[in-house]
Structure formats: C-alpha cells, structure tokens
Design an enzyme around this catalytic site. Structure first.
Site, PDB file in Angstrom:
ATOM      1  N   GLU A 116       0.802  -1.208  -0.049  1.00  0.00           N
ATOM      2  CA  GLU A 116       0.158   0.246   0.042  1.00  0.00           C
ATOM      3  C   GLU A 116       1.148   1.150  -0.089  1.00  0.00           C
ATOM      4  O   GLU A 116       2.374   1.132   0.119  1.00  0.00           O
ATOM      5  CB  GLU A 116      -0.972   0.066   1.268  1.00  0.00           C
ATOM      6  CG  GLU A 116      -0.098   0.071   2.754  1.00  0.00           C
ATOM      7  CD  GLU A 116      -1.098   0.060   3.678  1.00  0.00           C
ATOM      8  OE1 GLU A 116      -2.230  -0.498   3.425  1.00  0.00           O
ATOM      9  OE2 GLU A 116      -0.623   0.365   4.904  1.00  0.00           O
ATOM     10  N   HIS A 162      -3.846   2.715   7.591  1.00  0.00           N
ATOM     11  CA  HIS A 162      -2.871   2.666   8.319  1.00  0.00           C
ATOM     12  C   HIS A 162      -1.913   3.732   8.760  1.00  0.00           C
ATOM     13  O   HIS A 162      -1.845   4.758   7.882  1.00  0.00           O
ATOM     14  CB  HIS A 162      -1.852   1.275   7.914  1.00  0.00           C
ATOM     15  CG  HIS A 162      -2.422   0.087   7.699  1.00  0.00           C
ATOM     16  ND1 HIS A 162      -2.168  -0.693   6.708  1.00  0.00           N
ATOM     17  CD2 HIS A 162      -3.186  -0.618   8.606  1.00  0.00           C
ATOM     18  CE1 HIS A 162      -2.883  -1.723   7.212  1.00  0.00           C
ATOM     19  NE2 HIS A 162      -3.669  -1.736   8.331  1.00  0.00           N
TER      20      HIS A 162
END
Length: 293
Positions: A214, A252
C-alpha cells in the site's frame, strides 16, 4: 509446509481474559490452533473454559512456557501496555510474538523491536497493527476470520493490509495457501515483506508468492529489489491506494504519501521492473495468480 506457524505451534494468549482476547481465543481454538494458555498476572492460576476446553492462565510468559512448552505468543493487550507485554515475551525467549493491537505509540514499537534485536533476534516479532498469520489446515494466530480460511495449497501471501489479505484469501480459497502473513501497516514493524519473501523462497511447497502493499514508505520498492536479485519463484502483487490524496494518512498509520515518495504508481513501477505482475484490484490480482499457476 508452512512458514513461521505450523500444527505443532503451541500458543499463549497475552490478554486472553480481556473481551477481545476471549473472543479471538475462542475463534482460534475453533480454527484448530493449539492454545495452551493465557497470560494475565492478576488472574493467574485460573482456568478459562471455552466449551469443554479449559485453558489455564499464567502469571507470565516465562511461567506459561515452562508449564506448556509454548513457542508462540499473541498479544491482545491495550496499546499502553503492549510494549511491556512484547518485551516480557522477548525476555522469556519465545520464538514468535504476534502483536495485534493498533494505536501502539511509534516510540513503543521502536523500543520493543530494538529490545528484540538487542537480545540477538531469537524472537521473531510480527506487527504491530496486524491481523496475524495463518497456515491453513494447521494453525491460525491473530484475528483472521475462520470462515474465509482457505484450504492448504501452493500460494504464499505476505500483506500490509488485513482487509486485502482477507479478500485475496477468499478469492483464491479453492486454490489454497501454504501460509498467509499479515505484517501490519504501521511505520515501524518487525517482520517485513523481505523476511517473508525469503521464507517463502525456501519453502518447497510454496510455488507462487503474492505480495500486498500500500502507499507510504519504501517497503515495496525494497521488496522489488530483493525479488529481482533473489527470488526465482513467480510473484504477483497488489498495491492499495492509487486514489489516495497526497499528505493524508489513509487507514494505516504508515499509509501516507508525501510528494512523489511512497505513491502507488512508483511502487507498481518498481515491482514491474523486477518482473512482478501487479493487479489493480484484488480480483484482477487473483486472476493473475491463477494464470501464473
């Protein structure tokens, strides 16, 4: 075969008597995980019953290891106490610690990872802020849902994202996995993409590796360099965050783009240069996996 976690793994749950710890201990037991004890110094010498299975509670990780031969610990304690829990497990010399909680301060994560390295790296730390890991048909440690658990197979999966882990496992459930490892998406983690790539490379039963990344940081770029130099097995990847706005944390704590650093396109380009097929969605990634197999 599997990496890091097998049917012989004997697991302690730090924080087993908490709400989350109890819920996920019940789920792990239902998945076939060999849970041999919980750890809570305030509730030591009790037994917690999960159906007809009684699980003893120990005052410390060291006590639990001595009594049961445990070699894995999974941490379900609140973030303010996570550092102490991880360092206790490391001091006890346990082989693997899986750190589930999100919201652990970065300086605490830096401290317990440094502590593990200072003691020679005998304890592998996975996480924090991770879903854990599963070796289908053998053991499941963490919060990976049991109802999406695939059959054993030839795919090795390493992922920053819990949600994308679940989706890829579901998409490829009939093909099967040797192991799936969620390494977490915080800025500071223990086990990395490269650690898992090396383990899957050495695993005779893993025929293909799926890497999920990511935005944020350069872990995927470093993994691409390792793949180009060291990995001969086929690798398929999926990168999350192509539409993420610059300068905003997405999901995150480590998923943030700053300028041209850590973007999804730069990660995709680095992986493709290394010969990795990159899917734009989990479904496309699953198709690439099936084609490669």
């Amino acid at each position: 075969m599997a990496i890091f976690l097998t049917q012989e793994s004997r697991v302690l749950v730090q924080g087993m008597t908490s709400g989350e710890g109890t819920k996920h201990t019940r789920r792990m037991l239902a998945s076939g995980t060999e849970i041999v004890g919980g750890v809570n110094p305030r509730k030591a010498d009790r037994t917690v019953h999960f159906g007809d299975r009684g699980v003893p509670v120990f005052a410390s990780v060291a006590e639990g290891m001595a009594a049961t031969g445990a070699d894995v610990s999974v941490v379900f304690v609140p973030p303010p106490f996570a550092r102490a829990a991880v360092e206790e497990a490391v001091d006890a010399g346990i082989g693997l610690v899986v750190v589930i909680p999100e919201g652990i301060p970065v300086h605490d994560a830096v401290a317990f990872h440094a502590h593990a390295r200072a003691l020679g790296g005998a304890t592998r730390v996975i996480g924090p802020n991770c879903p854990g890991l599963i070796s289908p048909g053998q053991s499941n440690v963490g919060i990976i849902p049991s109802d999406i658990a695939p059959k054993p197979g030839a795919i090795g999966l390493v992922s920053k994202s819990g949600t994308l882990t679940y989706q890829l496992m579901h998409e490829l459930r009939d093909t099967g996995f040797s192991s799936a490892v969620g390494i977490g998406g915080d800025p500071v983690i223990g086990t990395t993409h490269i650690d898992c790539l090396a383990a899957f490379k050495a695993d005779a039963d893993t025929q293909l590796i799926v890497l999920i990344g990511e935005i944020g940081g350069d872990a995927e770029e470093r993994a691409a360099a390792y793949i180009a130099a060291q990995v001969t097995k086929p690798v398929v990847a999926n990168i999350g965050g192509f539409t993420a706005p610059e300068g905003r944390t997405m999901g995150h704590a480590g998923a943030i783009v700053s300028g041209s650093t850590g973007t999804a396109p730069t990660k995709k380009a680095a992986l493709e240069v290394a010969g990795v097929a990159v899917g734009s969605t989990p479904t496309e990634t699953a198709r690439l996996v099936l084609n490669a197999l």
